[in-house]
Structure formats: C-alpha cells, structure tokens
Design a protein around this motif. Structure first.
Motif, mmCIF file in Angstrom:
data_model
loop_
_atom_site.group_PDB
_atom_site.id
_atom_site.type_symbol
_atom_site.label_atom_id
_atom_site.label_comp_id
_atom_site.label_asym_id
_atom_site.label_seq_id
_atom_site.Cartn_x
_atom_site.Cartn_y
_atom_site.Cartn_z
ATOM 1 N N LYS A 167 25.738 9.777 23.322
ATOM 2 C CA LYS A 167 24.781 10.881 23.249
ATOM 3 C C LYS A 167 24.883 11.601 21.909
ATOM 4 C CE LYS A 167 23.630 13.107 26.906
ATOM 5 N NZ LYS A 167 23.578 14.014 28.103
ATOM 6 N N SER A 168 26.091 11.760 21.387
ATOM 7 C CA SER A 168 26.265 12.399 20.084
ATOM 8 C C SER A 168 25.565 11.599 18.990
ATOM 9 C CB SER A 168 27.756 12.539 19.759
ATOM 10 O OG SER A 168 28.409 13.342 20.707
ATOM 11 N N PHE A 169 25.689 10.270 19.056
ATOM 12 C CA PHE A 169 25.014 9.419 18.076
ATOM 13 C C PHE A 169 23.498 9.542 18.199
ATOM 14 C CE2 PHE A 169 22.739 5.381 17.546
ATOM 15 C CZ PHE A 169 22.860 5.218 16.184
ATOM 16 N N MET A 170 22.993 9.522 19.430
ATOM 17 C CA MET A 170 21.549 9.581 19.630
ATOM 18 C C MET A 170 20.967 10.883 19.079
ATOM 19 S SD MET A 170 20.628 6.730 20.802
ATOM 20 C CE MET A 170 18.921 7.142 21.188
ATOM 21 N N TYR A 171 21.645 11.995 19.341
ATOM 22 C CA TYR A 171 21.174 13.264 18.784
ATOM 23 C C TYR A 171 21.222 13.234 17.260
ATOM 24 C CZ TYR A 171 20.807 16.122 23.040
ATOM 25 O OH TYR A 171 20.409 16.669 24.231
ATOM 26 N N GLY A 172 22.290 12.674 16.697
ATOM 27 C CA GLY A 172 22.439 12.644 15.251
ATOM 28 C C GLY A 172 21.345 11.857 14.562
ATOM 29 N N GLN A 173 21.058 10.654 15.053
ATOM 30 C CA GLN A 173 20.031 9.840 14.408
ATOM 31 C C GLN A 173 18.625 10.367 14.685
ATOM 32 O OE1 GLN A 173 17.650 7.517 15.826
ATOM 33 N NE2 GLN A 173 18.095 8.292 17.882
ATOM 34 N N PHE A 174 18.455 11.012 15.843
ATOM 35 C CA PHE A 174 17.133 11.539 16.197
ATOM 36 C C PHE A 174 16.650 12.577 15.196
ATOM 37 C CE2 PHE A 174 14.423 14.596 18.491
ATOM 38 C CZ PHE A 174 13.437 13.740 18.974
ATOM 39 N N SER A 175 17.587 13.293 14.586
ATOM 40 C CA SER A 175 17.208 14.345 13.637
ATOM 41 C C SER A 175 16.481 13.786 12.416
ATOM 42 C CB SER A 175 18.442 15.129 13.196
ATOM 43 O OG SER A 175 19.326 14.293 12.456
ATOM 44 N N GLY A 176 16.671 12.491 12.118
ATOM 45 C CA GLY A 176 16.020 11.892 10.965
ATOM 46 C C GLY A 176 14.604 11.418 11.232
ATOM 47 N N MET A 177 14.154 11.516 12.483
ATOM 48 C CA MET A 177 12.839 10.993 12.843
ATOM 49 C C MET A 177 11.702 11.735 12.158
ATOM 50 S SD MET A 177 11.200 10.583 16.665
ATOM 51 C CE MET A 177 12.591 9.620 17.230
ATOM 52 N N VAL A 178 11.930 12.996 11.817
ATOM 53 C CA VAL A 178 10.867 13.801 11.238
ATOM 54 C C VAL A 178 10.530 13.359 9.816
ATOM 55 C CG1 VAL A 178 12.333 15.605 10.248
ATOM 56 C CG2 VAL A 178 10.035 16.183 11.010
ATOM 57 N N GLU A 179 11.442 12.676 9.138
ATOM 58 C CA GLU A 179 11.184 12.283 7.748
ATOM 59 C C GLU A 179 9.982 11.346 7.611
ATOM 60 O OE1 GLU A 179 14.377 11.063 5.251
ATOM 61 O OE2 GLU A 179 15.412 12.978 5.424
ATOM 62 N N PRO A 180 9.893 10.243 8.408
ATOM 63 C CA PRO A 180 8.692 9.408 8.291
ATOM 64 C C PRO A 180 7.411 10.169 8.597
ATOM 65 C CG PRO A 180 10.416 8.241 9.483
ATOM 66 C CD PRO A 180 10.884 9.655 9.323
ATOM 67 N N ILE A 181 7.457 11.098 9.549
ATOM 68 C CA ILE A 181 6.255 11.843 9.926
ATOM 69 C C ILE A 181 5.803 12.750 8.786
ATOM 70 C CG2 ILE A 181 5.311 13.535 11.548
ATOM 71 C CD1 ILE A 181 7.333 12.470 13.613
ATOM 72 N N SER A 182 6.711 13.572 8.267
ATOM 73 C CA SER A 182 6.332 14.482 7.185
ATOM 74 C C SER A 182 5.988 13.720 5.906
ATOM 75 C CB SER A 182 7.447 15.496 6.914
ATOM 76 O OG SER A 182 8.666 14.856 6.617
ATOM 77 N N SER A 187 0.853 -1.191 0.000
ATOM 78 C CA SER A 187 0.000 0.000 0.000
ATOM 79 C C SER A 187 0.889 1.241 0.000
ATOM 80 C CB SER A 187 -0.880 0.010 1.246
ATOM 81 O OG SER A 187 -0.100 0.231 2.412
ATOM 82 N N PRO A 188 0.374 2.383 -0.475
ATOM 83 C CA PRO A 188 1.202 3.598 -0.476
ATOM 84 C C PRO A 188 1.678 3.992 0.917
ATOM 85 C CG PRO A 188 -1.096 4.095 -0.998
ATOM 86 C CD PRO A 188 -0.941 2.611 -1.075
ATOM 87 N N PHE A 189 0.860 3.728 1.928
ATOM 88 C CA PHE A 189 1.260 4.024 3.312
ATOM 89 C C PHE A 189 2.480 3.198 3.697
ATOM 90 C CE2 PHE A 189 1.218 3.349 7.868
ATOM 91 C CZ PHE A 189 0.924 4.605 8.382
ATOM 92 N N ASN A 190 2.437 1.892 3.407
ATOM 93 C CA ASN A 190 3.569 1.025 3.749
ATOM 94 C C ASN A 190 4.797 1.327 2.891
ATOM 95 O OD1 ASN A 190 2.255 -0.373 5.801
ATOM 96 N ND2 ASN A 190 1.391 -1.901 4.393
ATOM 97 N N GLN A 191 4.568 1.663 1.627
ATOM 98 C CA GLN A 191 5.684 2.057 0.761
ATOM 99 C C GLN A 191 6.434 3.247 1.361
ATOM 100 O OE1 GLN A 191 3.721 2.967 -2.890
ATOM 101 N NE2 GLN A 191 3.592 0.850 -3.591
ATOM 102 N N THR A 192 5.666 4.251 1.750
ATOM 103 C CA THR A 192 6.256 5.464 2.307
ATOM 104 C C THR A 192 6.955 5.181 3.629
ATOM 105 O OG1 THR A 192 4.505 6.766 1.259
ATOM 106 C CG2 THR A 192 5.755 7.828 3.024
ATOM 107 N N LEU A 193 6.321 4.367 4.461
ATOM 108 C CA LEU A 193 6.903 4.055 5.768
ATOM 109 C C LEU A 193 8.246 3.340 5.608
ATOM 110 C CD1 LEU A 193 6.574 4.109 8.826
ATOM 111 C CD2 LEU A 193 5.366 1.922 8.661
ATOM 112 N N ILE A 194 8.297 2.355 4.736
ATOM 113 C CA ILE A 194 9.547 1.606 4.522
ATOM 114 C C ILE A 194 10.629 2.520 3.947
ATOM 115 C CG2 ILE A 194 10.624 -0.226 3.148
ATOM 116 C CD1 ILE A 194 7.998 -1.788 3.423
ATOM 117 N N ALA A 195 10.239 3.341 2.974
ATOM 118 C CA ALA A 195 11.217 4.231 2.330
ATOM 119 C C ALA A 195 11.815 5.213 3.330
ATOM 120 C CB ALA A 195 10.561 4.983 1.179
ATOM 121 N N THR A 196 10.977 5.778 4.199
ATOM 122 C CA THR A 196 11.493 6.779 5.135
ATOM 123 C C THR A 196 12.184 6.137 6.331
ATOM 124 O OG1 THR A 196 9.239 6.953 6.041
ATOM 125 C CG2 THR A 196 9.947 8.644 4.493
#
Length: 271
Positions: A190-205, A9-18
């Motif tokens: 902590k540096s790694f956690m902050y770095g990867q956390f910044s990518g969390m917004v991509e699946p949401i948007s 489904s387009p929802f799952n396609q987008t979720l996997i891609a992001t």
C-alpha cells in the motif's frame, strides 16, 4: 534520444516523457520494499539535489527559450518572461493555499491548505507530492510543445533534457511518500501504491500544457516562463526549506549545487 523523439507527434512525445517521469516516481517508491525508513541525511541530500535540478531546468529549458522566442515579437522580450514567470508563481501559490496537503516528516498538525483538518495523513502526503508534480508536468508539456513548433534547433533537446532532469528528481519524491507511510504502519504494497500514484498527475498536466501551446502559438513565451515561475516557487517555498529543516543545511546546500550542475551539464551536452 532526440532523434527518436523528433519522429513522434508532440502529443506522443509528451506522453512518453511523462510516463518516464511517472516511472521514476514509482522507482523511488520501490525503496519501501528494501527498508522501512531512509536515513534523514540521505533524504535531505536527495531533496536538495531535486531543488538544484529544478532551478537549472527552469532557466535553461524554460526561461531562456521563452526569452529567445519573445525576441521575435514587437514587444520587449523581457515582458512575456517577467509576466509569465510571476503568474506561474501566483498560480502555484493559489493552489498551495487551496489543496490540503502535508509535507513529509511533518506532524499532522502542520497540514496546509483549505479543509486539511480531519483528513488522513496518507491523503495529505499524496496530495503534497501531487501538488509538486503539477508544475513539473506542465513544464514538460510546454517544453515539448515548443519543440514541436520547430522554432529553434535546440527546443526539442531542451524538452528531452527537462524530462530527464525531472525524472531523476522524482526518485526522492516517490520515496518521500512511501517511506513515511510505511513508518506509520501501512503495508509495503500500500505504501508503494500511494507513492507511485502521486506521479499520475504529471502526464495529465503535461498534456494540458502541450495542447495549449500547440493550439495557441502566441502563448508560447508566456507558457514557458509560467512553467518556470511555478517550479521556482515550488523550490523556494517547499523543496529547499524541506531539505534543511532537519539540521543538514550544509549537506542540503551542496546537494542543490550538485543537482544544478548536473542539470546544466545535461542541457549543454544534449542541447
């Protein structure tokens, strides 16, 4: 790869891609475990490469399909493309003025956005990359929404290519957060956690984008060009200038060319 996505489904396609693009951000952030700092020439090269990828993706995966779809409407095809493109740039300009953020390698005094004074450097750095990821996620969601409509045979291939290209350029984004934080005294974890956390917004948007275009089909040409405009504004305002501010202009410019070429090859080969 395209055949795999076509069964979802387009929802799952987008979720996997992001989730993939988020994972690539995390991959870039893992560089903090290997080194405390990155060679500035390499960082500028990676930023230039990212800019080239985003420029190519904006045309082949977003603007070109938008114009193709608009040709089926009674109004001139350039109107949705032009209006959406400019609105995308204005949207990101407004967010850039509102959200407090700090570009990597910049002094805390140069923080931008409202109420940026007094905020921690770590918070401002994460918000900067989060700001980058909003148009990237939106572009992926809109592209997969276009593919789900079945409007042309190359739409899904273009969406997959876009996700692949954005994933590649997310590697330096993750590193550009984690490495400066490590240099400022943060622990590697902590540096790694902050770095990867910044990518969390991509699946949401991205999910916002795919839901919008699948629910309101006439918006599709505008939405594709809107995402393209937001990405081009980001490249012109931050990515390319950031790659050249340390004096490595020729290297950064050639990296833009390489990134553009690779993304073009991927789009043509997969599309």
């Amino acid at each position: 790869m395209v055949d795999f996505f076509s069964s979802l489904s387009p929802f799952n396609q987008t979720l996997i891609a992001t989730l993939f693009t988020w994972g690539m951000t995390a991959l870039g952030a893992t560089l903090v475990f290997a080194t405390k700092s990155m060679n500035q020439k390499l960082m500028d090269c990676m930023l230039g490469f990212a800019g080239g990828v985003m420029i190519a993706a904006s045309f082949w995966s977003l603007l070109s399909p938008a114009i193709e779809l608009a040709e089926k409407d009674p109004i001139p095809a350039w109107i949705p493309a032009a209006v959406g493109f400019l609105l995308g740039g204005l949207f990101l300009w407004g967010i850039d003025k509102m959200i407090p953020h700090l570009h990597p390698n910049s002094p805390i005094e140069s923080a931008e956005g409202r109420h940026s004074q007094g905020k921690k450097r770590s918070t401002l750095l994460v918000l900067a990359i989060t700001l980058h990821n909003i148009p990237e996620g939106l572009a992926i969601g809109v592209a997969f929404g276009s593919g789900a409509m079945g409007l042309n045979s190359s739409s899904l291939a273009a969406a997959v290519t876009l996700a692949l290209g954005i994933g590649i350029q997310n590697i330096p984004e993750g590193a550009s957060i984690s490495l400066p934080l490590r240099r400022d005294g943060f622990s590697r974890r902590k540096s790694f956690m902050y770095g990867q956390f910044s990518g969390m917004v991509e699946p949401i948007s991205a999910l916002v984008g795919v839901l919008a275009v699948t629910m309101i089909e006439p918006l599709l040409p505008f939405a594709l060009s809107f995402a393209a405009g937001a990405m081009i504004f980001l490249v012109a305002e931050e990515v390319i200038p950031g790659s050249q501010e340390n004096g490595n202009r020729d290297l950064a410019s050639m990296s833009v060319m390489v990134g553009f070429t690779i993304m073009m090859i991927l789009d043509v080969a997969l599309g």
